[in-house]
Write a protein that holds these residues in place. Structure first.
Motif, PDB file in Angstrom:
ATOM      1  N   TRP A  59     -29.001  16.151 -55.430  1.00 41.67           N
ATOM      2  CA  TRP A  59     -29.850  15.410 -54.838  1.00 41.67           C
ATOM      3  C   TRP A  59     -29.932  14.415 -54.064  1.00 41.67           C
ATOM      4  O   TRP A  59     -29.192  13.568 -54.096  1.00 41.67           O
ATOM      5  CB  TRP A  59     -31.758  14.670 -55.304  1.00 41.67           C
ATOM      6  CG  TRP A  59     -32.792  13.895 -55.199  1.00 41.67           C
ATOM      7  CD1 TRP A  59     -33.154  12.369 -54.702  1.00 41.67           C
ATOM      8  CD2 TRP A  59     -33.504  14.414 -53.740  1.00 41.67           C
ATOM      9  NE1 TRP A  59     -33.547  12.387 -54.377  1.00 41.67           N
ATOM     10  CE2 TRP A  59     -34.151  13.281 -53.681  1.00 41.67           C
ATOM     11  CE3 TRP A  59     -33.832  15.844 -53.939  1.00 41.67           C
ATOM     12  CZ2 TRP A  59     -35.826  13.843 -52.980  1.00 41.67           C
ATOM     13  CZ3 TRP A  59     -35.082  15.364 -53.144  1.00 41.67           C
ATOM     14  CH2 TRP A  59     -35.987  15.408 -52.730  1.00 41.67           C
TER      15      TRP A  59
ATOM     16  N   SER B 288     -31.309  11.096 -51.459  1.00 42.61           N
ATOM     17  CA  SER B 288     -33.065  10.665 -51.299  1.00 42.61           C
ATOM     18  C   SER B 288     -33.300  10.571 -49.412  1.00 42.61           C
ATOM     19  O   SER B 288     -34.305  10.446 -49.882  1.00 42.61           O
ATOM     20  CB  SER B 288     -33.038   9.289 -52.067  1.00 42.61           C
ATOM     21  OG  SER B 288     -33.099   8.866 -53.543  1.00 42.61           O
TER      22      SER B 288
ATOM     23  N   ARG C 229     -33.667  16.547 -49.918  1.00 46.72           N
ATOM     24  CA  ARG C 229     -33.636  18.202 -50.536  1.00 46.72           C
ATOM     25  C   ARG C 229     -32.490  17.510 -51.612  1.00 46.72           C
ATOM     26  O   ARG C 229     -32.386  16.694 -51.764  1.00 46.72           O
ATOM     27  CB  ARG C 229     -33.612  18.852 -49.376  1.00 46.72           C
ATOM     28  CG  ARG C 229     -32.661  18.025 -48.598  1.00 46.72           C
ATOM     29  CD  ARG C 229     -32.199  19.056 -47.263  1.00 46.72           C
ATOM     30  NE  ARG C 229     -33.387  19.470 -46.639  1.00 46.72           N
ATOM     31  CZ  ARG C 229     -33.027  20.149 -45.163  1.00 46.72           C
ATOM     32  NH1 ARG C 229     -31.685  21.009 -44.666  1.00 46.72           N
ATOM     33  NH2 ARG C 229     -33.959  20.107 -44.486  1.00 46.72           N
ATOM     34  N   TRP C 230     -32.970  19.193 -52.621  1.00 48.45           N
ATOM     35  CA  TRP C 230     -31.104  19.615 -53.591  1.00 48.45           C
ATOM     36  C   TRP C 230     -30.688  20.510 -52.032  1.00 48.45           C
ATOM     37  O   TRP C 230     -31.490  21.061 -51.575  1.00 48.45           O
ATOM     38  CB  TRP C 230     -32.131  20.240 -55.051  1.00 48.45           C
ATOM     39  CG  TRP C 230     -33.413  19.537 -54.966  1.00 48.45           C
ATOM     40  CD1 TRP C 230     -34.865  18.727 -55.441  1.00 48.45           C
ATOM     41  CD2 TRP C 230     -32.093  18.513 -56.154  1.00 48.45           C
ATOM     42  NE1 TRP C 230     -34.727  17.928 -56.553  1.00 48.45           N
ATOM     43  CE2 TRP C 230     -33.632  17.898 -57.032  1.00 48.45           C
ATOM     44  CE3 TRP C 230     -30.715  18.542 -56.960  1.00 48.45           C
ATOM     45  CZ2 TRP C 230     -33.561  17.183 -58.215  1.00 48.45           C
ATOM     46  CZ3 TRP C 230     -30.748  17.633 -58.033  1.00 48.45           C
ATOM     47  CH2 TRP C 230     -32.281  16.641 -58.696  1.00 48.45           C
TER      48      TRP C 230
ATOM     49  N   VAL D 135     -28.154  12.340 -59.035  1.00 49.80           N
ATOM     50  CA  VAL D 135     -28.897  12.032 -57.930  1.00 49.80           C
ATOM     51  C   VAL D 135     -28.070  10.823 -56.787  1.00 49.80           C
ATOM     52  O   VAL D 135     -27.974  10.507 -57.419  1.00 49.80           O
ATOM     53  CB  VAL D 135     -30.080  11.764 -58.879  1.00 49.80           C
ATOM     54  CG1 VAL D 135     -31.404  10.592 -57.919  1.00 49.80           C
ATOM     55  CG2 VAL D 135     -30.669  12.611 -59.105  1.00 49.80           C
TER      56      VAL D 135
ATOM     57  N   THR E  40     -41.128  12.821 -51.608  1.00 51.71           N
ATOM     58  CA  THR E  40     -41.121  12.764 -53.099  1.00 51.71           C
ATOM     59  C   THR E  40     -41.816  12.334 -54.191  1.00 51.71           C
ATOM     60  O   THR E  40     -42.927  11.674 -54.163  1.00 51.71           O
ATOM     61  CB  THR E  40     -40.158  11.862 -52.492  1.00 51.71           C
ATOM     62  OG1 THR E  40     -39.391  12.277 -51.831  1.00 51.71           O
ATOM     63  CG2 THR E  40     -38.931  11.824 -54.222  1.00 51.71           C
TER      64      THR E  40
END
Length: 501
Positions: free
Chosen positions: A123, A125, A129-130, A372, A432
């Protein structure tokens, strides 16, 4: 993203496979249900399903052992939107046909990419998006796919690595040892002596199926399980058939009937376990061969529903016993010998084929490494939000059904909540959503993924140390029953524990 993550993205041997609004991992009953939900409620959103196998169906595709069938009724295991028209207890092939119909009716075939195994999820920020790293299981090709929202529907166990205990002497056995999760297509059972190790739902299925043509089948269990001889066709379905009702009516009537039955089993198991214990044991007693030691072989030491009840359609397992085709032995394994298995009594249970129906290994979100913003996610330090999202992991939902009720009852409820989350994000114009502990929750104790006093089968207890956790208060708890969640989930406050940005 960190430099390492960026470097991975720019590797020349990784092909860009595009971008979608929603990425669904898994094309089993959960993933197909999620895809139907997107088609119905969000027709303008792009999505794909990534499936590591070469066909849809998940469990029903990978389980090829004799007699593979549901141990839940199909009126509740089937989707809410699509009536089930067959027998209450169905074989795996019938369930696959049902799922194929959903794929055809919802025009999902071109949305499923087979042989696609997700190997990493990242991920960003900054980019909102992933990025999914994917390997083609048929060609070895490496792909990269990006998405706004990740929907994990991969199931809850490792399809490739079943659980088999280590027993002394297995290499000495001159016959064949097989695990139900990796059933060989060339296994010849006719006229063979078969030993099935285990006493759960899989063993309850395999024993009567193999007993039809094997010389003899012995089920070896370390300790007894609870059994329930459910009818393949509910007596209410037989009463309704002459009325020629619309399929939707029959489906809903039987669905509610089965839900009520499952609610009673779950509630009674918790509130009056002695009553449920007596009900289950006394129900099977008249079905057993005369002289069976019910106390030794069919009286568990745990509370009813602390582990799954083995549902036996029309009591076929007990029929095999009465006909002298199968037996149950309760004992510990000492060692394997050339001819079979020696048990604690000193007896050797001779066999040509040994089936290790010993369970599976739980998998936390497919055992896929998550990051993340470049930081690896340690799920053992995270808590669930209502059993469908994970604290600190943005734009990700996971589908996890019930253990005591039919899996799909919860999948339908989760799909509704995820839809509400999508609507809330659109209303607020945000990109988000992430579960975050509220003020005062930071010191909340991290409780086990499954409370052993509530649900404690071996596959759960073996995997507690790698699963995410739950808290001691809502919305950070899960493993609730359907009679509670069918009220609580539709009414869930999306601003309680979720941050929209």
């Amino acid at each position: 993203m960190t430099g390492a993550a960026t470097t991975e993205r720019n590797q020349p041997d990784v092909r860009d496979a595009g971008h979608v609004d929603v990425l669904i991992v898994g094309a089993g009953v959960s993933g197909i249900g999620a895809a139907h939900h997107l088609r119905e409620r969000f027709p303008d959103r792009s999505f794909v399903l990534l499936e590591a196998q070469d066909a849809p169906g998940g469990t029903w595709w990978t389980h090829q052992y004799p007699g593979a069938r549901s141990d839940s009724d199909l009126f509740t295991y089937g989707y809410r939107h699509k009536p089930w028209r067959g027998k209450s207890i169905a074989a795996g092939d019938a369930i696959l046909s049902y799922l194929d119909e959903v794929i055809e009716e919802d025009d999902l075939a071109d949305k499923i990419r087979y042989h696609h195994r997700v190997t990493a999820l990242d991920w960003s920020s900054e980019e909102h998006r992933w990025t999914a790293e994917v390997t083609r299981t048929d060609t070895g090709e490496r792909l990269r796919l990006t998405t706004e929202f990740l929907w994990m529907c991969q199931g809850y166990y490792n399809h490739d690595e079943p659980y088999t205990p280590e027993w002394p002497g297995t290499e000495r056995f001159e016959g064949r040892i097989v695990h139900p999760q990796a059933w060989p297509g060339d296994l010849e059972q006719d006229g063979k002596r078969v030993l099935v190790i285990g006493s759960g739902a899989t063993a309850a299925t395999i024993v009567p199926a193999m007993a039809e043509t094997a010389e003899y089948v012995t089920m070896l269990q370390r300790s007894p399980s609870y059994w329930f001889p459910a009818p393949t066709v509910h007596e209410l379905a037989t009463m309704l058939e002459p009325l020629d009702l619309p399929a939707e009516w029959t489906h809903e009537i039987l669905r509610r009937t089965y839900v009520q039955q499952l609610d009673w089993l779950a509630t009674t198991g918790l509130e009056d376990p002695d009553q449920l214990h007596e009900f289950l044991v006394e129900t099977i007693r008249p079905l057993l061969p005369e002289g069976t030691d019910v106390e030794k072989h069919f009286t568990p030491q745990y509370r009813p529903w602390q582990q799954r009840i083995a549902f036996v359609p029309d009591g076929d397992f007990f029929t095999s016993m009465r006909e002298g085709k199968a037996e149950v032995v309760t004992d510990e394994i000492t060692e394997f010998t050339e001819k079979g298995v020696q048990v604690g009594s000193g007896d050797v249970l001779e066999a040509d084929i040994i089936v290790t129906a010993t369970g599976f290994n739980l998998s936390v979100l497919g055992d896929i490494p998550f990051r993340v913003d470049g930081e690896p996610v340690d799920f053992t330090k995270r808590v669930t939000w209502r059993g469908m999202m994970i604290s600190g992991v943005p734009n990700m939902a996971y589908s996890f059904g019930y253990f005591r009720h039919s899996w799909t009852l919860r999948v339908d409820l989760i799909n509704d909540v995820v839809g509400r989350v999508f609507d809330r994000m659109a209303e607020r114009g945000v990109t988000t959503v992430v579960p975050e502990l509220r003020p005062g929750d930071e010191d909340m104790p991290l409780l086990p993924w499954s409370d052993p006093a509530n649900f404690n089968p071996g596959y759960v207890m073996r995997s507690q140390d790698k699963m995410f956790r739950q808290g001691d208060r809502a919305p950070w708890t899960h493993m609730h029953e359907h009679d509670q969640e069918r009220v609580s989930l539709p009414a869930a406050d999306l601003d309680d524990g979720l941050q929209f940005r």
